[in-house]
Scaffold this motif. Structure first.
Motif, PDB file in Angstrom:
ATOM      1  N   SER A 113      26.945  33.731  -5.742  1.00  0.00           N
ATOM      2  CA  SER A 113      26.575  32.805  -4.669  1.00  0.00           C
ATOM      3  C   SER A 113      27.528  31.618  -4.596  1.00  0.00           C
ATOM      4  O   SER A 113      27.903  31.187  -3.506  1.00  0.00           O
ATOM      5  CB  SER A 113      25.142  32.319  -4.861  1.00  0.00           C
ATOM      6  N   TRP A 117      24.321  38.020   2.401  1.00  0.00           N
ATOM      7  CA  TRP A 117      24.107  38.088   0.947  1.00  0.00           C
ATOM      8  C   TRP A 117      22.676  37.682   0.595  1.00  0.00           C
ATOM      9  O   TRP A 117      22.001  38.338  -0.189  1.00  0.00           O
ATOM     10  CB  TRP A 117      25.121  37.202   0.238  1.00  0.00           C
ATOM     11  N   ASN A 118      22.206  36.582   1.194  1.00  0.00           N
ATOM     12  CA  ASN A 118      20.846  36.111   0.908  1.00  0.00           C
ATOM     13  C   ASN A 118      19.798  37.108   1.379  1.00  0.00           C
ATOM     14  O   ASN A 118      18.779  37.313   0.710  1.00  0.00           O
ATOM     15  CB  ASN A 118      20.622  34.737   1.539  1.00  0.00           C
ATOM     16  N   LEU A 119      20.016  37.741   2.517  1.00  0.00           N
ATOM     17  CA  LEU A 119      19.080  38.767   2.996  1.00  0.00           C
ATOM     18  C   LEU A 119      19.058  39.978   2.063  1.00  0.00           C
ATOM     19  O   LEU A 119      18.000  40.546   1.807  1.00  0.00           O
ATOM     20  CB  LEU A 119      19.438  39.199   4.415  1.00  0.00           C
ATOM     21  N   ASN A 177      29.851  30.829  -1.379  1.00  0.00           N
ATOM     22  CA  ASN A 177      29.764  29.536  -0.702  1.00  0.00           C
ATOM     23  C   ASN A 177      31.118  28.837  -0.639  1.00  0.00           C
ATOM     24  O   ASN A 177      31.428  28.175   0.354  1.00  0.00           O
ATOM     25  CB  ASN A 177      28.713  28.650  -1.366  1.00  0.00           C
ATOM     26  N   LEU A 210      19.446  39.963  -1.028  1.00  0.00           N
ATOM     27  CA  LEU A 210      18.812  39.605  -2.306  1.00  0.00           C
ATOM     28  C   LEU A 210      17.293  39.600  -2.266  1.00  0.00           C
ATOM     29  O   LEU A 210      16.653  39.562  -3.317  1.00  0.00           O
ATOM     30  CB  LEU A 210      19.284  38.218  -2.743  1.00  0.00           C
ATOM     31  N   ILE A 211      16.705  39.640  -1.090  1.00  0.00           N
ATOM     32  CA  ILE A 211      15.253  39.471  -0.995  1.00  0.00           C
ATOM     33  C   ILE A 211      14.497  40.527  -1.806  1.00  0.00           C
ATOM     34  O   ILE A 211      13.697  40.183  -2.685  1.00  0.00           O
ATOM     35  CB  ILE A 211      14.789  39.456   0.478  1.00  0.00           C
ATOM     36  N   VAL A 240      27.368  34.612   3.732  1.00  0.00           N
ATOM     37  CA  VAL A 240      26.369  34.032   2.823  1.00  0.00           C
ATOM     38  C   VAL A 240      24.961  34.404   3.285  1.00  0.00           C
ATOM     39  O   VAL A 240      24.098  34.753   2.472  1.00  0.00           O
ATOM     40  CB  VAL A 240      26.537  32.499   2.721  1.00  0.00           C
ATOM     41  N   GLY A 241      24.724  34.369   4.587  1.00  0.00           N
ATOM     42  CA  GLY A 241      23.415  34.743   5.119  1.00  0.00           C
ATOM     43  C   GLY A 241      23.073  36.195   4.841  1.00  0.00           C
ATOM     44  O   GLY A 241      21.945  36.521   4.445  1.00  0.00           O
ATOM     45  N   ILE A 295      23.875  36.393 -10.004  1.00  0.00           N
ATOM     46  CA  ILE A 295      23.586  35.961  -8.641  1.00  0.00           C
ATOM     47  C   ILE A 295      24.075  34.527  -8.414  1.00  0.00           C
ATOM     48  O   ILE A 295      24.634  34.216  -7.364  1.00  0.00           O
ATOM     49  CB  ILE A 295      22.088  36.107  -8.319  1.00  0.00           C
ATOM     50  N   ILE A 296      23.889  33.673  -9.390  1.00  0.00           N
ATOM     51  CA  ILE A 296      24.357  32.291  -9.268  1.00  0.00           C
ATOM     52  C   ILE A 296      25.880  32.264  -9.121  1.00  0.00           C
ATOM     53  O   ILE A 296      26.421  31.579  -8.246  1.00  0.00           O
ATOM     54  CB  ILE A 296      23.897  31.446 -10.476  1.00  0.00           C
ATOM     55  N   SER A 304      15.170  40.572  -5.640  1.00  0.00           N
ATOM     56  CA  SER A 304      14.580  39.377  -6.258  1.00  0.00           C
ATOM     57  C   SER A 304      13.082  39.542  -6.447  1.00  0.00           C
ATOM     58  O   SER A 304      12.536  39.181  -7.496  1.00  0.00           O
ATOM     59  CB  SER A 304      14.860  38.144  -5.403  1.00  0.00           C
TER      60      SER A 304
END
Length: 123
Positions: free
Chosen positions: A31, A60-62, A35, A64-65, A57-58, A27-28, A68
């Motif tokens: 990400s 991707w973050n959604l 970015n 991952l919720i 990116v947004g 994930i790091i 995670s």
């Protein structure tokens, strides 16, 4: 542990190596790459940035919720703590440090606990 069990189920336990190698590090890396792509797509004109990269990116973050939550729940279970401990991450600064130490660096309980068998049995 298969993909579905690791990323889509809250049940069970995982060890530190599974947490780092199959969850945190990928994930790091992804990400960081996303970015960089977002920054390149934004362009150099501060008056007219392209928001498409940041939308990626947004999204991707959604995405991952839920995975995670599942992975962190299993790490807290390995520490013999309820998955509700995930909420400590909501405390600014202290919550993130606490979660990193507990889930990333501290060994899980030896042998079985109330959440299942030891994911890394010792010989």
């Amino acid at each position: 542990m298969d993909f579905k069990q690791l990323y889509l189920s809250i049940d069970g336990r995982i060890g530190r190596s599974t947490f780092w190698l199959k969850f945190a590090l990928p994930i790091i890396i992804i990400s960081i790459i996303l970015n960089i792509i977002a920054g390149v797509m934004a362009g150099t004109d501060p008056n007219n940035p392209n928001p498409a990269g940041f939308a990626i990116v947004g999204i991707w973050n959604l995405l991952l919720i839920y995975p995670s939550i599942c992975v962190y729940a299993k790490r807290w279970h390995d520490r013999d703590k309820s998955a509700w401990w995930i909420l400590i991450g909501l405390i600014p600064f202290i919550g993130a440090i606490w979660t990193l130490i507990e889930c990333g660096f501290l060994k899980g309980t030896d042998g079985s606990n109330r959440f299942g068998e030891d994911p890394v049995p010792t010989a």
